[in-house]
Design an enzyme around this catalytic site. Structure first.
Site, mmCIF file in Angstrom:
data_model
loop_
_atom_site.group_PDB
_atom_site.id
_atom_site.type_symbol
_atom_site.label_atom_id
_atom_site.label_comp_id
_atom_site.label_asym_id
_atom_site.label_seq_id
_atom_site.Cartn_x
_atom_site.Cartn_y
_atom_site.Cartn_z
ATOM 1 N N GLN C 126 0.819 -1.208 0.000
ATOM 2 C CA GLN C 126 0.000 0.000 0.000
ATOM 3 C C GLN C 126 0.854 1.260 0.000
ATOM 4 O O GLN C 126 1.693 1.430 0.886
ATOM 5 C CB GLN C 126 -0.892 -0.012 1.250
ATOM 6 C CG GLN C 126 -1.826 1.183 1.365
ATOM 7 C CD GLN C 126 -2.388 1.336 2.769
ATOM 8 O OE1 GLN C 126 -1.679 1.142 3.745
ATOM 9 N NE2 GLN C 126 -3.649 1.691 2.869
ATOM 10 N N TYR C 128 0.448 4.840 0.548
ATOM 11 C CA TYR C 128 -0.326 6.011 1.012
ATOM 12 C C TYR C 128 0.605 7.065 1.615
ATOM 13 O O TYR C 128 0.793 8.138 1.071
ATOM 14 C CB TYR C 128 -1.353 5.588 2.070
ATOM 15 C CG TYR C 128 -2.680 5.123 1.512
ATOM 16 C CD1 TYR C 128 -2.768 4.542 0.250
ATOM 17 C CD2 TYR C 128 -3.842 5.249 2.256
ATOM 18 C CE1 TYR C 128 -3.990 4.117 -0.246
ATOM 19 C CE2 TYR C 128 -5.063 4.817 1.770
ATOM 20 C CZ TYR C 128 -5.134 4.257 0.519
ATOM 21 O OH TYR C 128 -6.338 3.842 0.041
ATOM 22 N N SER C 129 1.168 6.737 2.785
ATOM 23 C CA SER C 129 1.945 7.721 3.548
ATOM 24 C C SER C 129 3.158 8.216 2.791
ATOM 25 O O SER C 129 3.779 7.475 2.015
ATOM 26 C CB SER C 129 2.435 7.104 4.859
ATOM 27 O OG SER C 129 1.374 6.858 5.711
ATOM 28 N N GLU C 244 -10.564 -0.404 6.581
ATOM 29 C CA GLU C 244 -9.369 -0.711 7.355
ATOM 30 C C GLU C 244 -9.633 -0.522 8.846
ATOM 31 O O GLU C 244 -9.244 -1.332 9.658
ATOM 32 C CB GLU C 244 -8.238 0.210 6.876
ATOM 33 C CG GLU C 244 -6.878 -0.170 7.408
ATOM 34 C CD GLU C 244 -5.794 0.784 6.905
ATOM 35 O OE1 GLU C 244 -6.137 1.786 6.256
ATOM 36 O OE2 GLU C 244 -4.615 0.519 7.187
ATOM 37 N N SER C 383 -3.680 7.667 12.694
ATOM 38 C CA SER C 383 -3.290 7.682 14.111
ATOM 39 C C SER C 383 -4.520 7.886 14.983
ATOM 40 O O SER C 383 -5.553 8.377 14.530
ATOM 41 C CB SER C 383 -2.288 8.803 14.371
ATOM 42 O OG SER C 383 -2.952 10.050 14.386
#
Lengths: 398, 370, 398, 370
Positions: C126, C128-129, C244, C383
């Site tokens: 994945q 994303y970040s 998720e 988070s």
């Protein structure tokens, strides 16, 4: 490093103890210990006894009538009076206005007001908070407009503790709308008997009348009642707040509450044994006891570091937060310790004149009410959220 | 799995909720609480007529409810209204009568509003322990005579009859040898001392001196467990109702109260704490669901679930009450705002039928047994 | 209301159990139970076993190869595989990309990629970040510029779990700098073997290589690898994030951890008795156990309420927060239970090939490392601070 | 009251701190930690020469320190540098020798860097309980022979001699009957198995089979209590040093890391949590001061204070470590940043010489005794 008290300091402690034994009225100490209501005259009586001994204004310089103690002595005194269940000296005159006048007042103001604080002529209250200015104190709106030899005051103060007894009030008022909101504030002394002053009670959640709203309508205040300079009141208020917060550690009071809690936990039973021996409850007590012992040393570090009770802002904010948390936790544990007997609340039973029968153990009557009342500790005198802001800004530099 | 109330139960709850909203607003509640008797017979009569009380009792015993979720639906509404009437005693007493059997007439009187019962088990030194009682009963010919005291009995003065536990054999701490008795309020040797509670309710101390009582069962422990479990389900849902009200009123306050030029709800530190409060309320609701669901189950599961729920409600309730007062600032300290009364009742629920520590220890014991 | 499972559902549970007993390799379950390292081939082996049985993609509709379970069945399955110490199915293909393709992909994309997810042809990761876009995901900078039949991708992704094994990556990339930052994001599938893709390991605090940085330098990606519409990627990402987060409750995993913790606490001794009987430790376990039982019901409420595993945003945020807090607490208690033996950490002992002697109890080796590794739970996958923001905005309307 | 170190002590601490800053930066620390022996003899020799080790031992025993605040000053610096060298064993072993007397030569060797000692008391099943040991010693003519095992002994492989506790009489749990022995690393029957620790340090398992040992005292319990108290003062101050470093590095990160267009330190929710972290660190420092001050006091006060400190450090340390990682976001999870190593060491201090629960229970016991 050395945390132990000197022999001289220990001798001082003994002196305080024998004074308390001899002069603290048992009737008053008993009311404090059992959570009964203190009347105005109880406060006045104890105030006069301390004044007579010269121990009333522990933080004032000797030239104004303070005892000239070291910080260690003041600390010892605080601890001993608390452990003896003496009432707390009402702080508004002695601990709050006094230091401000000593630092910022004219000599005429000092000569006039300080002796009257000491001898109890004036009962003072504090006019800071307003309905729209709680945590955001500087946004206060009560206005004072100069007109010749007096100010004309209009506005409203709130949460004014024991204003129903007060002769005088020291107020933060707005004397200018220009510049930053902190810039236009002045520090004014107002006679509660002035025309246009109205006091209305606020009943708190446990049904008590301790705080008030005060309304000012065209109240005339002589200009000589302005402390320091016009528009500089915020500076004086901040000075005073530092004072207030350090004292909010209230180490002595917490120590006395802890001793009282332990006594309750020895008396109450759980499963045929003292509640104090229940592992979970014993752990609860021990956690707060350790936190308190740590805070005692934090407090001493503040006192020793500054050489006076004014403390670095960061640590005094921490003391305010943790000191109030500890006292709230102690009140909470006392409530829990009572079990079902936390529920009954006969308000009249808190008066010494009450002749009816008491419900549950003799210490039970006011403990739940006390727990609820103590919720104020983290709200008043600069809420704990405001204290966290201070820590953030002053020390963490975030 | 199904998380919806049945249609009948939803209707009862709605009817009841509407009644309370209209007829039992907070001003009325304070008036009733401050009155000499500390409850409202008029409201009670109307509620009996509406059939609300029947929701507390099973069909076989003359009601049309009595399951965990029936109790839940009713007490949730009571919590929202902070009602002070003798619902808890009614629940626990009628449930006792239903379990021992043979008292359908009396149950009918209670459900119809003609009679009121109190349930008196806790004593001054028992500290939530069901077996730790000192009151005792002895045979006197055909009769039983009771001696001893009961502590902080909810709405004791309102009761016409009182269900009282007393030892007929055995020692403190033993399960066997506890009896349950029906005692007339007017019987000889009954002394009732009523008083107000910090949460606005009313309770009383009961003293019995050679008081005759009708034996309901000489093996009370299983009955006590079941009845206290039902009481805990009731209190847990009362707490859930209160917490929802506190959440709503606190959010309102955060949205409308301004400081530093913005609504205080814009301050992130308060937002994150409020998010935790909301989370804890949802967890408490789940705990209350679990307890209501388990009320009909086998003993170990039931006792484990009600102790888990009472622990959760105790912990979350204190958090929610304290945070609500704090987030309201000084206003949360005033009598004037309902939030302070919700907070008081919520915290005091922790002092009924066992506190957080009591039920945590109990949960551990039942976990080990399972 | 009714929380109990139906007889049919209980039969299904029995079926799952016997499948696990028959088909879950003991060697793999043992590694999971004792915290040993799982290799790529272990994951692939279990993936294939589940696929063979048709139970791999529990949330996919049957027409794409899902088992067609009710939410209760999916819940039961999750609980049973966890309790049997099966490895968690690597979620990136099955649980994350799959649902997005099913909902937003073209039929060509579905036909091509979904079977390859199921049969394990492609290991997905994945993207994303980014280093500058953690909690503020929408501020991502990796750019994809359309050039004829392909995009040219440049930028950097980080915290990419198990990218070292991956054949493919699904990425959020910026295809437009106009409008709100959320508006110019697209969802792109990139072959990890493309020229210009570089994977660099990030070593985490316990010394493991689990996450990676990925650098894209002029990487050519065919336009048919765009999912859905250009600049609509944020919508798909949010859809996926809901998925998720619900799964982050991880009720089954927490239940298995709790059982394992209780076993440790029965084995470890304190004062001559099992640690499980120490009142303070027993209370710690009971608190988290109750919290977990409450969360199980909260989770079921979400599942029952929505009829699918996509949940109202508020409750799914709560499940993410509390679910991760519970698993962190369980990891913390396991560490504490070990006493001094939490300290030794022989990294090689986590490999099944390790032949050396083990230090302390056989379960001790990886528990402290696991505790530290689990700190990620409250940081990754949105988070817990971001989740609190979601609760604030979506539900509290503050 | 005086909260300042003496001039000599301040100078030693500063010298030591400067040395570590210059010669023991975090890259060097990691290299040393990753090396085969897991510590640096070269640094150790220099520190011995600087006289740092003498700060751990009283004047009467050949050092020039040994008080609670001497230990504090040294271990605070160790914490800041995350030094892995055998300081704790050196402190506890030399303090043992000083208490039993007659070993000034060996103490001199240790302080001069010529010899290294380990202190081996904890066993695999003792769980921090000083009296719960199974290793035993028996007389064999004039000699004593030891059998048993010791667990997770810090820097055991580095030691030339090992101080070992063993039962010479009595049962597990009894205070009387514990002996302390000096065992040569090279003595027959000594098996040492070394291994790395999660916090970057190194420790070992010790097995003794009919190993000869020199009896230091046959009434070891008072010595063990004092020496463990000194060890707790040391660990508490190591933790304080670490927490100050964590606070500084976390504040740095909050000031420089941007999200949503601002430094994340501008987010109020994080600010308020950081304020709590700062508050807890100050409370932990006070606890460590109390313990250092009480090390010289009477037993009850000393034991109560060190247990209060170790409890506080355990609780605050975990909070500070976990919050630091969380506030660093993903970066706090990486090996690359020192904060993760500080966090690991800080949490592991909670696993040495007694954890939070152990010392809370102990504090309660000593409180009841007082």
């Amino acid at each position: 490093m050395n945390l132990d008290f000197t022999p001289d300091e220990e001798r001082f402690r003994a002196e305080v103890r024998s004074f308390l034994k001899a002069r603290l009225p048992a009737r008053i100490a008993d009311k404090v210990r059992t959570g009964k209501r203190l009347h105005k005259k109880d406060h006045e009586e104890w105030h006069a006894i301390l004044h007579e001994r010269g121990w009333l204004a522990s933080h004032w310089p000797p030239e104004y009538g303070g005892p000239g103690w070291t910080t260690a002595q003041a600390h010892i005194f605080d601890e001993e009076v608390s452990l003896a269940f003496a009432p707390r000296v009402i702080p508004f005159g002695v601990s709050m206005l006094g230091p401000v006048l000593i630092k910022f007042g004219t000599s005429a103001q000092k000569q006039h007001w300080l002796p009257r604080i000491l001898d109890g002529t004036d009962w003072w209250c504090q006019g800071y908070s307003e309905p729209g200015a709680g945590s955001d104190l500087a946004s206060l709106k009560t206005s004072a407009v100069r007109q010749g030899d007096h100010y004309l005051v209009n506005g409203q103060k709130t949460w004014t503790t024991l204003a129903q007894y007060a002769d005088m009030i020291f107020c933060l008022v707005r004397t200018s709308a220009e510049g930053k909101k902190q810039a236009g504030i002045s520090f004014l002394l107002i006679d509660m008997k002035s025309p246009g002053v109205e006091v209305r009670p606020i009943i708190t959640l446990e049904g008590e009348h301790e705080v008030n709203e005060i309304f000012f309508t065209d109240v005339r205040v002589p200009v000589e009642n302005l402390v320091g300079e016009e528009n500089m009141g915020w500076t004086y208020a901040k000075y005073l707040l530092t004072y207030e917060r350090t004292s909010e550690a209230r180490v002595g009071a917490a120590t006395a509450s802890l001793a009282f809690l332990k006594q309750i936990a020895q008396t109450e039973e759980k499963g045929g044994r003292p509640l104090a021996e229940d592992p979970l409850f014993a752990a609860r007590i021990a956690r707060v006891e350790i936190d308190l012992e740590n805070m005692k040393t934090t407090n001493l570090r503040v006192l020793a570091g500054s050489g006076s009770s004014a403390a670095p802002l960061e640590l005094s904010a921490m003391l305010k937060i943790r000191g109030t948390e500890i006292r709230q936790e102690l009140a909470s544990l006392a409530r829990i310790a009572l079990g079902p007997y936390a529920q009954p609340f006969v308000s009249e039973a808190l008066d010494e004149e009450f002749q009816g029968s008491r419900i549950g153990p003799d210490y039970a009557g006011g403990l739940a009410a006390h727990y609820f009342n103590e919720r104020k500790l983290s709200i008043f005198a600069g809420s704990n959220e405001v204290q966290r802001e201070i820590i953030t800004k002053v020390s963490l530099e975030l | 799995m199904d998380f919806h109330h049945s249609a009948e139960r939803s209707m009862l709850a709605e009817t009841f909720g509407r009644f309370l909203q209209k007829r039992y607003p907070v001003e009325v509640r304070h008036e009733i609480s401050a009155s000499a008797i500390g409850w409202s017979p008029a409201h009670w009569a109307e509620l009996a007529e509406l059939g609300v009380l029947c929701g507390l009792v099973s069909e076989t015993a003359g009601g049309f409810g009595g399951s965990g979720f029936d109790i839940a639906a009713i007490f949730e509404q009571l919590g929202r209204a902070m009602a002070v009437e003798p619902f808890l005693g009614t629940l626990m007493a009628t449930r006792t009568l239903a379990m021992v059997g043979g008292h359908d007439g009396l149950i009918g009187d209670v459900l119809g509003g003609a009679s009121i019962l109190a349930f008196a088990h806790e004593e001054s030194a028992s500290r939530y322990d069901l077996t730790n009682i000192a009151a005792h009963a002895r045979r006197d010919g055909d009769a039983w005579l009771l001696n001893g005291g009961k502590a902080v009995v909810p709405q004791l003065e309102a009761a016409d009859d009182i269900i009282v536990s007393a030892r007929i054999a055995g020692m403190k701490g033993e399960r066997a040898g506890i009896g349950l008795f029906l005692v007339k309020r007017a019987a000889p040797g009954v002394v009732v001392e009523g008083y107000p509670l910090i949460d606005g309710g009313r309770a009383g101390e009961l003293q019995l001196v050679d008081t005759p009582g009708l034996l309901l069962t000489d093996d009370a422990h299983p009955v006590l467990e079941d009845v206290v479990a039902a009481g805990i389900v009731a209190l847990s849902w009362e707490a859930v109702g209160i917490m929802d009200m506190i959440k709503a009123t606190t959010l309102d306050y955060l949205r409308t109260r301004h400081q530093f030029g913005v609504p205080i709800g814009k301050f992130q530190a308060l937002q994150h704490r409020m998010a935790t409060v909301a989370l804890e309320i949802e967890q408490a609701r789940s705990a209350a669901i679990n307890a209501a669901n388990a009320l009909q189950g086998d003993r170990a599961k039931r006792e484990r679930s009600v102790s888990a729920a009472k622990y959760t409600i105790g912990r979350a309730g204190t958090l929610v009450a304290e945070e609500a007062i704090q987030l309201h600032g000084g206003m949360g300290m005033t009598w004037e705002l309902p939030v302070s009364h919700f907070a008081k009742r919520l915290v005091m629920i922790g002092h009924q039928l066992g506190d957080e520590d009591h039920h945590l220890a109990r949960f551990i014991r039942f976990g080990q047994a399972a």
